[in-house]
Design a protein around this motif. Structure first.
Motif, PDB file in Angstrom:
ATOM      1  N   ALA A   1       0.750  -1.184  -0.004  1.00 33.88           N
ATOM      2  CA  ALA A   1       0.141  -0.261   0.067  1.00 33.88           C
ATOM      3  C   ALA A   1       0.721   1.341   0.001  1.00 33.88           C
ATOM      4  O   ALA A   1       0.706   2.293  -0.656  1.00 33.88           O
ATOM      5  CB  ALA A   1      -0.881   0.037   1.265  1.00 33.88           C
ATOM      6  N   VAL A   2       1.983   1.111   0.726  1.00 33.28           N
ATOM      7  CA  VAL A   2       2.876   2.528   0.742  1.00 33.28           C
ATOM      8  C   VAL A   2       3.542   2.725  -0.397  1.00 33.28           C
ATOM      9  O   VAL A   2       3.811   3.921  -1.051  1.00 33.28           O
ATOM     10  CB  VAL A   2       3.700   2.125   2.135  1.00 33.28           C
ATOM     11  CG1 VAL A   2       4.988   3.345   1.874  1.00 33.28           C
ATOM     12  CG2 VAL A   2       2.991   2.287   3.400  1.00 33.28           C
TER      13      VAL A   2
ATOM     14  N   GLY B   1       0.673   4.994  -1.594  1.00 32.47           N
ATOM     15  CA  GLY B   1       0.049   5.829  -0.625  1.00 32.47           C
ATOM     16  C   GLY B   1      -1.459   5.499  -0.328  1.00 32.47           C
ATOM     17  O   GLY B   1      -2.108   6.242   0.422  1.00 32.47           O
ATOM     18  N   VAL B   2      -2.111   4.326  -0.822  1.00 30.24           N
ATOM     19  CA  VAL B   2      -3.554   3.947  -0.735  1.00 30.24           C
ATOM     20  C   VAL B   2      -3.659   3.659   0.766  1.00 30.24           C
ATOM     21  O   VAL B   2      -2.534   2.948   1.497  1.00 30.24           O
ATOM     22  CB  VAL B   2      -4.054   2.932  -1.540  1.00 30.24           C
ATOM     23  CG1 VAL B   2      -3.977   3.472  -2.986  1.00 30.24           C
ATOM     24  CG2 VAL B   2      -3.118   1.672  -1.442  1.00 30.24           C
ATOM     25  N   ASP B   3      -4.905   3.492   1.436  1.00 31.92           N
ATOM     26  CA  ASP B   3      -5.073   3.331   2.702  1.00 31.92           C
ATOM     27  C   ASP B   3      -6.180   2.258   2.571  1.00 31.92           C
ATOM     28  O   ASP B   3      -6.852   2.195   1.862  1.00 31.92           O
ATOM     29  CB  ASP B   3      -5.546   4.430   3.586  1.00 31.92           C
ATOM     30  CG  ASP B   3      -5.306   4.333   5.095  1.00 31.92           C
ATOM     31  OD1 ASP B   3      -4.850   3.067   5.337  1.00 31.92           O
ATOM     32  OD2 ASP B   3      -5.282   5.238   5.787  1.00 31.92           O
ATOM     33  N   ASP B   4      -6.404   1.561   3.874  1.00 30.10           N
ATOM     34  CA  ASP B   4      -7.461   0.648   4.001  1.00 30.10           C
ATOM     35  C   ASP B   4      -8.893   1.100   3.841  1.00 30.10           C
ATOM     36  O   ASP B   4      -9.064   2.365   4.370  1.00 30.10           O
ATOM     37  CB  ASP B   4      -7.310  -0.173   5.463  1.00 30.10           C
ATOM     38  CG  ASP B   4      -8.373  -1.104   5.838  1.00 30.10           C
ATOM     39  OD1 ASP B   4      -8.418  -1.973   4.959  1.00 30.10           O
ATOM     40  OD2 ASP B   4      -9.375  -0.861   6.517  1.00 30.10           O
TER      41      ASP B   4
ATOM     42  N   ARG C   1      -8.121  -3.716   1.231  1.00 30.32           N
ATOM     43  CA  ARG C   1      -7.944  -4.149   2.342  1.00 30.32           C
ATOM     44  C   ARG C   1      -6.742  -4.295   2.947  1.00 30.32           C
ATOM     45  O   ARG C   1      -5.580  -5.113   2.215  1.00 30.32           O
ATOM     46  CB  ARG C   1      -8.446  -5.302   2.637  1.00 30.32           C
ATOM     47  CG  ARG C   1     -10.127  -5.570   2.419  1.00 30.32           C
ATOM     48  CD  ARG C   1     -10.872  -4.370   3.205  1.00 30.32           C
ATOM     49  NE  ARG C   1     -12.330  -4.462   2.890  1.00 30.32           N
ATOM     50  CZ  ARG C   1     -13.054  -3.231   3.355  1.00 30.32           C
ATOM     51  NH1 ARG C   1     -12.567  -2.357   4.072  1.00 30.32           N
ATOM     52  NH2 ARG C   1     -14.252  -3.470   2.881  1.00 30.32           N
ATOM     53  N   VAL C   2      -6.077  -3.286   3.422  1.00 28.88           N
ATOM     54  CA  VAL C   2      -4.757  -3.294   3.828  1.00 28.88           C
ATOM     55  C   VAL C   2      -4.474  -3.580   5.341  1.00 28.88           C
ATOM     56  O   VAL C   2      -5.051  -3.286   6.148  1.00 28.88           O
ATOM     57  CB  VAL C   2      -4.133  -1.444   3.781  1.00 28.88           C
ATOM     58  CG1 VAL C   2      -2.839  -1.562   4.099  1.00 28.88           C
ATOM     59  CG2 VAL C   2      -4.463  -1.106   2.260  1.00 28.88           C
TER      60      VAL C   2
ATOM     61  N   GLY D   1       7.466  10.054   5.805  1.00 28.96           N
ATOM     62  CA  GLY D   1       6.311   9.228   5.789  1.00 28.96           C
ATOM     63  C   GLY D   1       5.812   8.654   4.437  1.00 28.96           C
ATOM     64  O   GLY D   1       6.488   8.434   3.738  1.00 28.96           O
ATOM     65  N   ILE D   2       4.428   8.625   4.178  1.00 26.06           N
ATOM     66  CA  ILE D   2       3.969   7.866   3.054  1.00 26.06           C
ATOM     67  C   ILE D   2       3.675   9.000   1.981  1.00 26.06           C
ATOM     68  O   ILE D   2       3.189  10.330   2.510  1.00 26.06           O
ATOM     69  CB  ILE D   2       2.723   7.460   3.445  1.00 26.06           C
ATOM     70  CG1 ILE D   2       2.778   6.257   4.591  1.00 26.06           C
ATOM     71  CG2 ILE D   2       2.037   6.833   2.339  1.00 26.06           C
ATOM     72  CD1 ILE D   2       1.746   5.648   5.140  1.00 26.06           C
TER      73      ILE D   2
END
Length: 253
Positions: free
Chosen positions: A24-25, A115-118, A145-146, A205-206
């Motif tokens: 995801a990152v 950079g996507v998130d759950d 789903r992360v 960070g992300i």
């Protein structure tokens, strides 16, 4: 009058895609398997058997609607014979049974940006259900789903890390190892570091999905007070206390 028949877009589909924290990152390309309707290869989507074709229904003359007189008005309703499709198939295709589409399972490659998130959703245009009458296909919506990472606590594009320090390290200063997105890194802890002190590593960070740049990495220092001391260690601490070590000041009222 001869209203033009509008084709219908195919139905949308939804599926889920599991990602690790690192995927995801950093972003990744992954395959998802989807069961969707595609155009029938045997009849080319017409729904008619070989050597035949769909014919205009005499009930509505190929308009898909029929009119009913009610006083001075004419009310148009969907043709009951062709169900609004304007044509009927007398000899349906044996492969799709006249539907023009057949179910199939496909493997589709999805590009996941960094950079996507759950819980976020990606839209893959045109990869939903095929249109039943030759229109555009629907869309495929992929719910991400992360999984979490025990090293980091995420806050949007920012990351937070807990860094334990001994009383000696906090008092005298030290070099300690902390996790970052690029691997473990040695940082310098200043003498006299207090519990709860936060060090910010900017732009570590992300990556931000919208806009440019990255979030920050926040290092939260936790000073760990020992709970088990041997006799020699207790003696040294008493000597340290009797040596005139700076004592905490009480807050003034």
């Amino acid at each position: 009058g001869g209203r033009r028949h509008a084709t219908r877009r195919g139905a949308d589909l939804e599926t889920e895609l599991s990602l690790s924290f690192d995927e995801a990152v950093r972003g990744v390309k992954k395959s998802v398997r989807v069961r969707r309707h595609g155009r029938c290869a045997t009849c080319g989507g017409s729904g008619a058997a070989a050597g035949s074709r769909a014919e205009a229904r005499s009930t509505c003359n190929g308009r898909g609607q029929v009119g009913h007189s009610q006083g001075f008005f004419v009310i148009s309703t969907t043709c009951p014979a062709c169900r609004g499709q304007r044509t009927v198939i007398k000899k349906p295709c044996t492969e799709c049974r006249g539907q023009g589409v057949v179910p199939r399972e496909e493997s589709l490659e999805v590009t996941v940006p960094a950079g996507v998130d759950d819980g976020q959703v990606l839209r893959v245009s045109g990869k939903g259900q095929a249109s039943p009458d030759g229109g555009h296909a629907g869309h495929l919506y992929v719910v991400l789903r992360v999984t979490s990472d025990p090293r980091f606590e995420r806050d949007g594009a920012h990351l937070h890390v807990r860094v334990p320090l001994s009383v000696v390290q906090a008092s005298l200063g030290a070099e300690v190892s902390v996790p970052t997105l690029l691997g473990d890194r040695r940082i310098k802890v200043e003498p006299g570091t207090q519990p709860g002190h936060v060090m910010v590593l900017h732009s570590e960070g992300i990556a931000r999905l919208e806009g440019s740049g990255r979030g920050d990495l926040h290092l939260h220092f936790d000073v760990i007070v020992p709970t088990r001391l041997n006799a020699r260690q207790r003696e040294l601490l008493r000597e340290l206390g009797d040596s005139g070590l700076e004592e905490p000041k009480r807050a003034r009222r």
